[in-house]
Design a protein around this motif. Structure first.
Motif, short mmCIF file in Angstrom:
data_model
loop_
_atom_site.label_atom_id
_atom_site.label_comp_id
_atom_site.label_asym_id
_atom_site.label_seq_id
_atom_site.Cartn_x
_atom_site.Cartn_y
_atom_site.Cartn_z
N PHE A 274 -58.74 47.59 -29.29
CA PHE A 274 -59.95 47.06 -29.90
C PHE A 274 -59.75 46.70 -31.38
CE2 PHE A 274 -62.29 49.17 -26.34
CZ PHE A 274 -62.85 48.01 -25.84
N LEU A 275 -58.90 47.43 -32.06
CA LEU A 275 -58.70 47.18 -33.49
C LEU A 275 -57.79 45.99 -33.76
CD1 LEU A 275 -58.42 50.80 -34.92
CD2 LEU A 275 -60.27 49.19 -35.29
N PHE A 276 -56.80 45.77 -32.90
CA PHE A 276 -55.79 44.76 -33.18
C PHE A 276 -55.90 43.51 -32.30
CE2 PHE A 276 -53.92 48.68 -34.81
CZ PHE A 276 -53.53 48.27 -36.08
N ILE A 277 -56.61 43.63 -31.19
CA ILE A 277 -56.74 42.46 -30.31
C ILE A 277 -58.17 41.93 -30.30
CG2 ILE A 277 -56.42 41.63 -27.94
CD1 ILE A 277 -54.33 43.77 -27.54
N GLY A 278 -59.13 42.78 -30.59
CA GLY A 278 -60.53 42.37 -30.57
C GLY A 278 -60.93 41.55 -31.79
N ASN A 279 -62.23 41.30 -31.93
CA ASN A 279 -62.72 40.52 -33.07
C ASN A 279 -63.43 41.43 -34.06
OD1 ASN A 279 -65.35 41.01 -32.08
ND2 ASN A 279 -65.21 39.21 -30.73
N GLU A 280 -64.13 40.82 -35.03
CA GLU A 280 -64.74 41.59 -36.11
C GLU A 280 -65.86 42.52 -35.62
OE1 GLU A 280 -66.83 37.69 -35.62
OE2 GLU A 280 -64.75 38.36 -35.81
N ASP A 281 -66.43 42.26 -34.47
CA ASP A 281 -67.49 43.14 -33.95
C ASP A 281 -66.97 44.54 -33.64
OD1 ASP A 281 -69.43 41.19 -34.09
OD2 ASP A 281 -69.04 40.46 -32.05
N TYR A 282 -65.66 44.67 -33.45
CA TYR A 282 -65.09 45.96 -33.11
C TYR A 282 -64.66 46.76 -34.34
CZ TYR A 282 -64.53 43.38 -28.71
OH TYR A 282 -64.74 42.62 -27.59
N LEU A 283 -64.65 46.12 -35.48
CA LEU A 283 -64.12 46.76 -36.69
C LEU A 283 -65.20 47.50 -37.46
CD1 LEU A 283 -61.75 43.87 -37.89
CD2 LEU A 283 -61.21 45.84 -36.42
N ASN A 284 -65.85 48.43 -36.79
CA ASN A 284 -66.83 49.25 -37.48
C ASN A 284 -66.90 50.63 -36.81
OD1 ASN A 284 -69.35 49.34 -35.53
ND2 ASN A 284 -68.62 47.20 -35.53
N LEU A 285 -67.29 51.61 -37.57
CA LEU A 285 -67.28 52.99 -37.10
C LEU A 285 -68.23 53.21 -35.93
CD1 LEU A 285 -66.14 55.83 -37.57
CD2 LEU A 285 -68.01 56.24 -39.19
N LYS A 286 -69.40 52.55 -35.98
CA LYS A 286 -70.39 52.73 -34.92
C LYS A 286 -69.83 52.33 -33.56
CE LYS A 286 -73.81 49.79 -34.63
NZ LYS A 286 -75.08 49.08 -34.91
N PHE A 287 -69.15 51.20 -33.52
CA PHE A 287 -68.57 50.74 -32.25
C PHE A 287 -67.48 51.68 -31.76
CE2 PHE A 287 -65.18 48.51 -30.01
CZ PHE A 287 -65.88 48.04 -28.90
N LEU A 288 -66.61 52.11 -32.67
CA LEU A 288 -65.50 52.97 -32.28
C LEU A 288 -66.00 54.32 -31.75
CD1 LEU A 288 -62.95 52.22 -35.13
CD2 LEU A 288 -62.92 51.38 -32.77
N ILE A 289 -67.03 54.88 -32.39
CA ILE A 289 -67.61 56.13 -31.90
C ILE A 289 -68.23 55.90 -30.52
CG2 ILE A 289 -69.46 57.82 -32.27
CD1 ILE A 289 -68.97 57.53 -35.27
N TYR A 290 -68.95 54.81 -30.38
CA TYR A 290 -69.61 54.48 -29.11
C TYR A 290 -68.60 54.34 -27.99
CZ TYR A 290 -72.20 51.66 -25.68
OH TYR A 290 -72.77 51.17 -24.53
N ILE A 291 -67.53 53.62 -28.25
CA ILE A 291 -66.58 53.31 -27.18
C ILE A 291 -65.74 54.53 -26.81
CG2 ILE A 291 -64.45 52.53 -28.34
CD1 ILE A 291 -66.52 50.58 -25.72
#
Length: 300
Positions: free
Chosen positions: A25-42
């Motif tokens: 998600f960090l290296f292949i995804g887009n800017e929507d994935y580059l935030n703490l809320k998304f990473l915690i959620y996923i």
């Protein structure tokens, strides 16, 4: 009881999968994935989904086909939860990039799970990560399971022999059942397998003994025993094995989840309740009586 490092395998597999998920998600995804809320959620979504699908519940006798049946439900539910994020928090339509990311993620975890699954089997064939086992009783069922353990080296079991109150002229015969308790402690046995003919009082003593010494007691059952609610069934080949069900707090994942919940709940109470409740209590105490808010004294 000294144990093998098997208890580390599941946390290791979980950690590897989470690393893969975050890297993708960090290296292949887009800017929507580059935030703490998304990473915690996923990350929480993956862990909770895996808990309910039993994605990491794989025993030593699990076959490759069983691994496949675990992967697909996990990804179907995880994909649904992942796509739900965009309607809940971003409110935009799902685009092609999301499906590409999911496809890459699925492929990597699928390949990694099988690689680790078979690497662990090879590792056990080499005599590593083994468990010492003994049998209580000597009948056709215990002989069958003993034969499976000997032929399937990738299961990682070392059969030390059997105990029976009937004396046998066999090199595997270790003595009377009463001798098994001291033998287990002396030889650091991990698991005890009992025949269905094991006397009830002996079985109860073994279960109590195993609880004290952190052992696993399993019963090789008759058909009628397969439906007991306090036992769970595992299959070694075509042979069913009954294991005493663990209480909820005996399961490591439940204890971890409870600990996390306790910390988060306590933190929320401190932040959202006590910060305004304590000043109010202080005012009430000062109006009603003299002295500090918190009473203290030396213990006599």
């Amino acid at each position: 009881m000294k144990n093998s490092y098997s208890y580390l395998i599941q946390p290791l597999f979980v950690s590897i999968d989470l690393i893969i998920i975050n890297v993708v998600f960090l290296f292949i995804g887009n800017e929507d994935y580059l935030n703490l809320k998304f990473l915690i959620y996923i990350n929480l979504s993956w862990i909770l989904t895996a808990y309910f699908t039993k994605f990491y519940i794989i025993n030593r006798a699990t076959k490759g086909l069983r691994v496949i049946t675990l992967i697909f439900p996990q990804f179907i539910i995880f994909t649904t939860v992942f796509l739900t994020y965009f309607s809940l928090f971003i409110q935009r339509s799902v685009i092609r990039n999301e499906f590409i990311v999911l496809l890459i993620l699925f492929s990597l975890i699928f390949a990694t799970k099988f690689l680790l699954f078979y690497a662990l089997k090879i590792y056990r064939e080499l005599g590593k990560n083994f468990k010492r086992v003994i049998f209580i009783g000597h009948d056709s069922s215990t002989k069958k399971v003993s034969k499976i353990f000997s032929s399937e080296e990738n299961f990682g079991f070392r059969n030390l022999g059997f105990f029976s109150d009937i004396e046998y002229k066999s090199k595997e015969y270790l003595g009377n059942i009463s001798d098994s308790f001291s033998f287990v402690v002396k030889n650091e046995v991990h698991e005890i397998y009992c025949s269905s003919s094991t006397p009830r009082d002996t079985l109860e003593k073994l279960i109590e003994f195993s609880s004290t010494h952190k052992l696993v007691v399993s019963l090789i059952p008759e058909v009628k025993d397969l439906y007991r609610k306090n036992l769970e069934v595992e299959y070694y080949g075509s042979t069913p094995i009954l294991k005493v069900k663990k209480l909820p707090l005996e399961k490591r994942e439940v204890r971890i989840f409870k600990r996390i919940f306790d910390i988060i709940f306590s933190f929320c109470i401190i932040i959202f309740v006590l910060f305004w409740l304590i000043p109010i209590l202080f005012i009430i105490v000062k109006l009603d009586s003299k002295g500090p808010l918190f009473f203290k004294q030396k213990r006599s």
